[in-house]
Write an enzyme that holds these catalytic residues in place. Structure first.
Site, PDB file in Angstrom:
ATOM      1  N   HIS A 155      56.181  31.651  12.804  1.00 28.95           N
ATOM      2  CA  HIS A 155      54.912  32.020  13.885  1.00 28.95           C
ATOM      3  C   HIS A 155      55.031  33.251  14.714  1.00 28.95           C
ATOM      4  O   HIS A 155      54.445  33.150  15.766  1.00 28.95           O
ATOM      5  CB  HIS A 155      54.563  30.749  14.216  1.00 28.95           C
ATOM      6  CG  HIS A 155      54.587  29.611  13.557  1.00 28.95           C
ATOM      7  ND1 HIS A 155      53.588  29.251  12.727  1.00 28.95           N
ATOM      8  CD2 HIS A 155      55.600  28.699  13.095  1.00 28.95           C
ATOM      9  CE1 HIS A 155      54.128  28.039  12.144  1.00 28.95           C
ATOM     10  NE2 HIS A 155      55.311  27.754  12.454  1.00 28.95           N
ATOM     11  N   SER A 276      51.503  61.721  20.794  1.00 29.62           N
ATOM     12  CA  SER A 276      50.003  61.529  20.941  1.00 29.62           C
ATOM     13  C   SER A 276      49.654  62.636  21.682  1.00 29.62           C
ATOM     14  O   SER A 276      50.489  63.620  22.315  1.00 29.62           O
ATOM     15  CB  SER A 276      49.885  60.452  21.930  1.00 29.62           C
ATOM     16  OG  SER A 276      48.616  60.704  22.770  1.00 29.62           O
ATOM     17  N   LYS A 282      54.064  58.940  24.626  1.00 32.44           N
ATOM     18  CA  LYS A 282      54.220  58.163  23.277  1.00 32.44           C
ATOM     19  C   LYS A 282      55.030  58.700  22.369  1.00 32.44           C
ATOM     20  O   LYS A 282      55.336  59.832  22.222  1.00 32.44           O
ATOM     21  CB  LYS A 282      52.881  58.215  22.945  1.00 32.44           C
ATOM     22  CG  LYS A 282      51.586  57.311  23.606  1.00 32.44           C
ATOM     23  CD  LYS A 282      52.264  55.908  23.476  1.00 32.44           C
ATOM     24  CE  LYS A 282      51.533  55.059  22.259  1.00 32.44           C
ATOM     25  NZ  LYS A 282      50.331  55.255  21.980  1.00 32.44           N
ATOM     26  N   GLU A 289      53.389  52.837   9.874  1.00 31.86           N
ATOM     27  CA  GLU A 289      51.888  52.659   9.777  1.00 31.86           C
ATOM     28  C   GLU A 289      51.404  52.919   8.566  1.00 31.86           C
ATOM     29  O   GLU A 289      50.701  52.183   8.177  1.00 31.86           O
ATOM     30  CB  GLU A 289      51.041  53.151  11.227  1.00 31.86           C
ATOM     31  CG  GLU A 289      51.837  52.290  12.376  1.00 31.86           C
ATOM     32  CD  GLU A 289      51.038  53.313  13.429  1.00 31.86           C
ATOM     33  OE1 GLU A 289      50.298  52.536  14.144  1.00 31.86           O
ATOM     34  OE2 GLU A 289      51.614  54.279  13.990  1.00 31.86           O
TER      35      GLU A 289
END
Ligand code: ARG
Length: 463
Positions: A155, A276, A282, A289
């Site tokens: 979980h 970024s 970043k 992804e």
């Protein structure tokens, strides 16, 4: 003029050519198409269906066309319709009469079924190699992270301690199944449909086995209607690739989590991350992804094909021309994802101190604490209740099981003795799990040896 223009009085409308033509995407099968035609004409000559000298002209012409395409000297426009007619038409243009004999006892229906199988067999071989390379990277990571204790989750809540190596070996096992799934798929695909003709085979005395041997097929298809209309081999491959991508997407998700500041279990290499345009601080895990995102695309390819084939009557229907773009897309996508994912893993840095400190919070040794009491004679359910209370006590006192005084332990159960600290040390918790499948050193070694042997055996097989 179309090769099939005999019974027509008009040319096709431009719009029809536009929707009908598959050359734009099936041209990539030119090698397989030529290979198939070489084998087919060889067989026709052996059976006395065409003359030896015609076969020789056909072969010379086809090989010349192959060279010209490879060298970029030959390309085709949309009005040749598909790769099969493009090459046959070009052959006849070059060698005349003999070229017109090539298509004897053959249809584009068995031709395309053949070409696609030949093409996908090669692609599967390449994908298998890429999976083995990824497995090797994963195994190396396990080797590097053997002693790194980290929390394992259920979980997404810290559950029990394990090692980074144990974690990596979970993925190695998934990849192993992906590999063998492709082997199974290839095994079933390994049937030559050539000789099925348009749909009911042919009256010519062809030798299907001979052509299949030339093309390296294990078997020939057993029914001509099925031979031309079966696309399960495409669907099966797409489903294998979907499962593979599903695994990569889960792995990606972990990478994305692990390189966040919230986890910081790993640091991706600069060459495999992106920045970024506005936030100077970043460093983003775009590769992971994208792999996660492209998984959706491969699932889409699978669903496209299932939908295209649904309820099609036998035998060939033009709908089936829609098989190529999805399967090529899936194969291309997987071939793009595997190596970059592998390189991303290979170059990332693991941060064992952060894993260890995350493992130190969240009472992930609570099960081991209960097991300790069981070894001292308590029933597991009673032990479970005692430790639950202990955890509660720790939370209110801001302590951990490791920092709790022995007197506090004893207040809950007098079965506790000073060896409790050893029993709940995270390293000990991991080490004590030596049943097969567990993260203990011996068990892990066995898992790693097993995967290493698998990689070695399969690498030899592929050659
Ligand atoms: N381009 C076609 C395809 O990809 C080849 C088979 C055409 N057969 C036919 N009967 N029109 O499916």
């Amino acid at each position: 003029m179309k090769l099939w223009s005999g019974r027509f009085e008009k040319n096709t409308a431009a719009m029809v050519d536009e929707i009908n033509a598959s050359i734009g995407f099936d041209f990539r099968m030119y090698k397989q198409d030529i290979e198939g035609s070489l084998a087919h004409s060889e067989m026709l000559a052996k059976q006395g269906i065409i003359r030896q000298e015609d076969k020789e002209k056909i072969h010379a012409g086809l090989l010349e066309i192959l060279e010209d395409i490879k060298a970029g000297r030959l390309s085709f426009s949309q009005d040749v319709e598909d790769v099969h007619m493009a090459i046959e038409g070009e052959l006849t243009k070059r060698i005349g009469e003999a070229g017109k004999r090539l298509h004897t006892a053959r249809s584009r229906n068995d031709q395309v079924a053949l070409d696609l199988r030949l093409y996908l067999k090669q692609e599967i071989k390449e994908i298998k190699e890429l999976i083995l390379e990824l497995m090797e990277t994963v195994l190396q990571l396990a080797e590097d992270g053997k002693t790194a204790v980290m929390p394992a989750y259920t979980h997404l809540q810290r559950a029990q301690p394990t090692s980074f190596a144990h974690y990596m070996m979970a993925y190695a096992n998934m990849l192993k199944r992906d590999y063998t799934r492709l082997e199974d798929c290839l095994e079933r695909m390994d049937e030559c449909p050539l000789g099925s003709g348009a749909l009911t085979a042919t009256t010519y005395p062809i030798d299907r086995r001979f052509a299949a041997d030339l093309l390296g097929f294990e078997r020939i298809t057993q029914n001509s209607l099925d031979g031309v209309s079966d696309r399960d081999f495409v669907i099966e491959l797409l489903s294998c690739l979907s499962v593979l991508m599903m695994h990569l997407s889960r792995f990606s998700e972990e990478i994305i989590l692990w390189c966040s500041w919230e986890f910081k279990f790993i640091e991706l290499d600069d060459a495999y991350s992106t920045g970024s345009s506005i936030m100077p601080q970043k460093k983003n895990p775009d590769i992971a992804e994208l792999v996660r995102g492209k998984t959706g695309r491969v699932y889409g390819d699978l669903v496209s094909m299932l939908t295209v084939m649904k309820a099609l009557p036998l035998a060939y229907n033009k709908d089936m021309q829609e098989d190529k773009e999805p399967v090529f897309d899936a194969v291309d996508t997987v071939k793009k994802c595997l190596p970059v994912f592998s390189a991303m893993l290979h170059t990332m840095r693991i941060l064992p101190e952060n894993m260890r400190s995350a493992a130190g919070r969240g009472f992930i040794n609570a099960t081991d604490c209960a097991d300790y009491l069981v070894k001292k004679g308590l029933a597991f359910r009673d032990a479970y209740t005692v430790v639950g209370k202990l955890v509660n006590h720790c939370i209110s006192e801001g302590k951990t099981l490791e920092t709790l005084e022995i007197s506090e332990y004893k207040k809950m159960s007098d079965a506790f003795e000073s060896d409790i600290y050893e029993a709940i040390s995270l390293e000990q918790c991991v080490e004590a799990r030596n049943v097969s499948g567990g993260p203990g050193e011996q068990s892990l070694r066995a898992q790693m040896d097993f995967i290493a042997a698998f990689i070695e055996e399969k690498s030899k097989e592929i050659g």
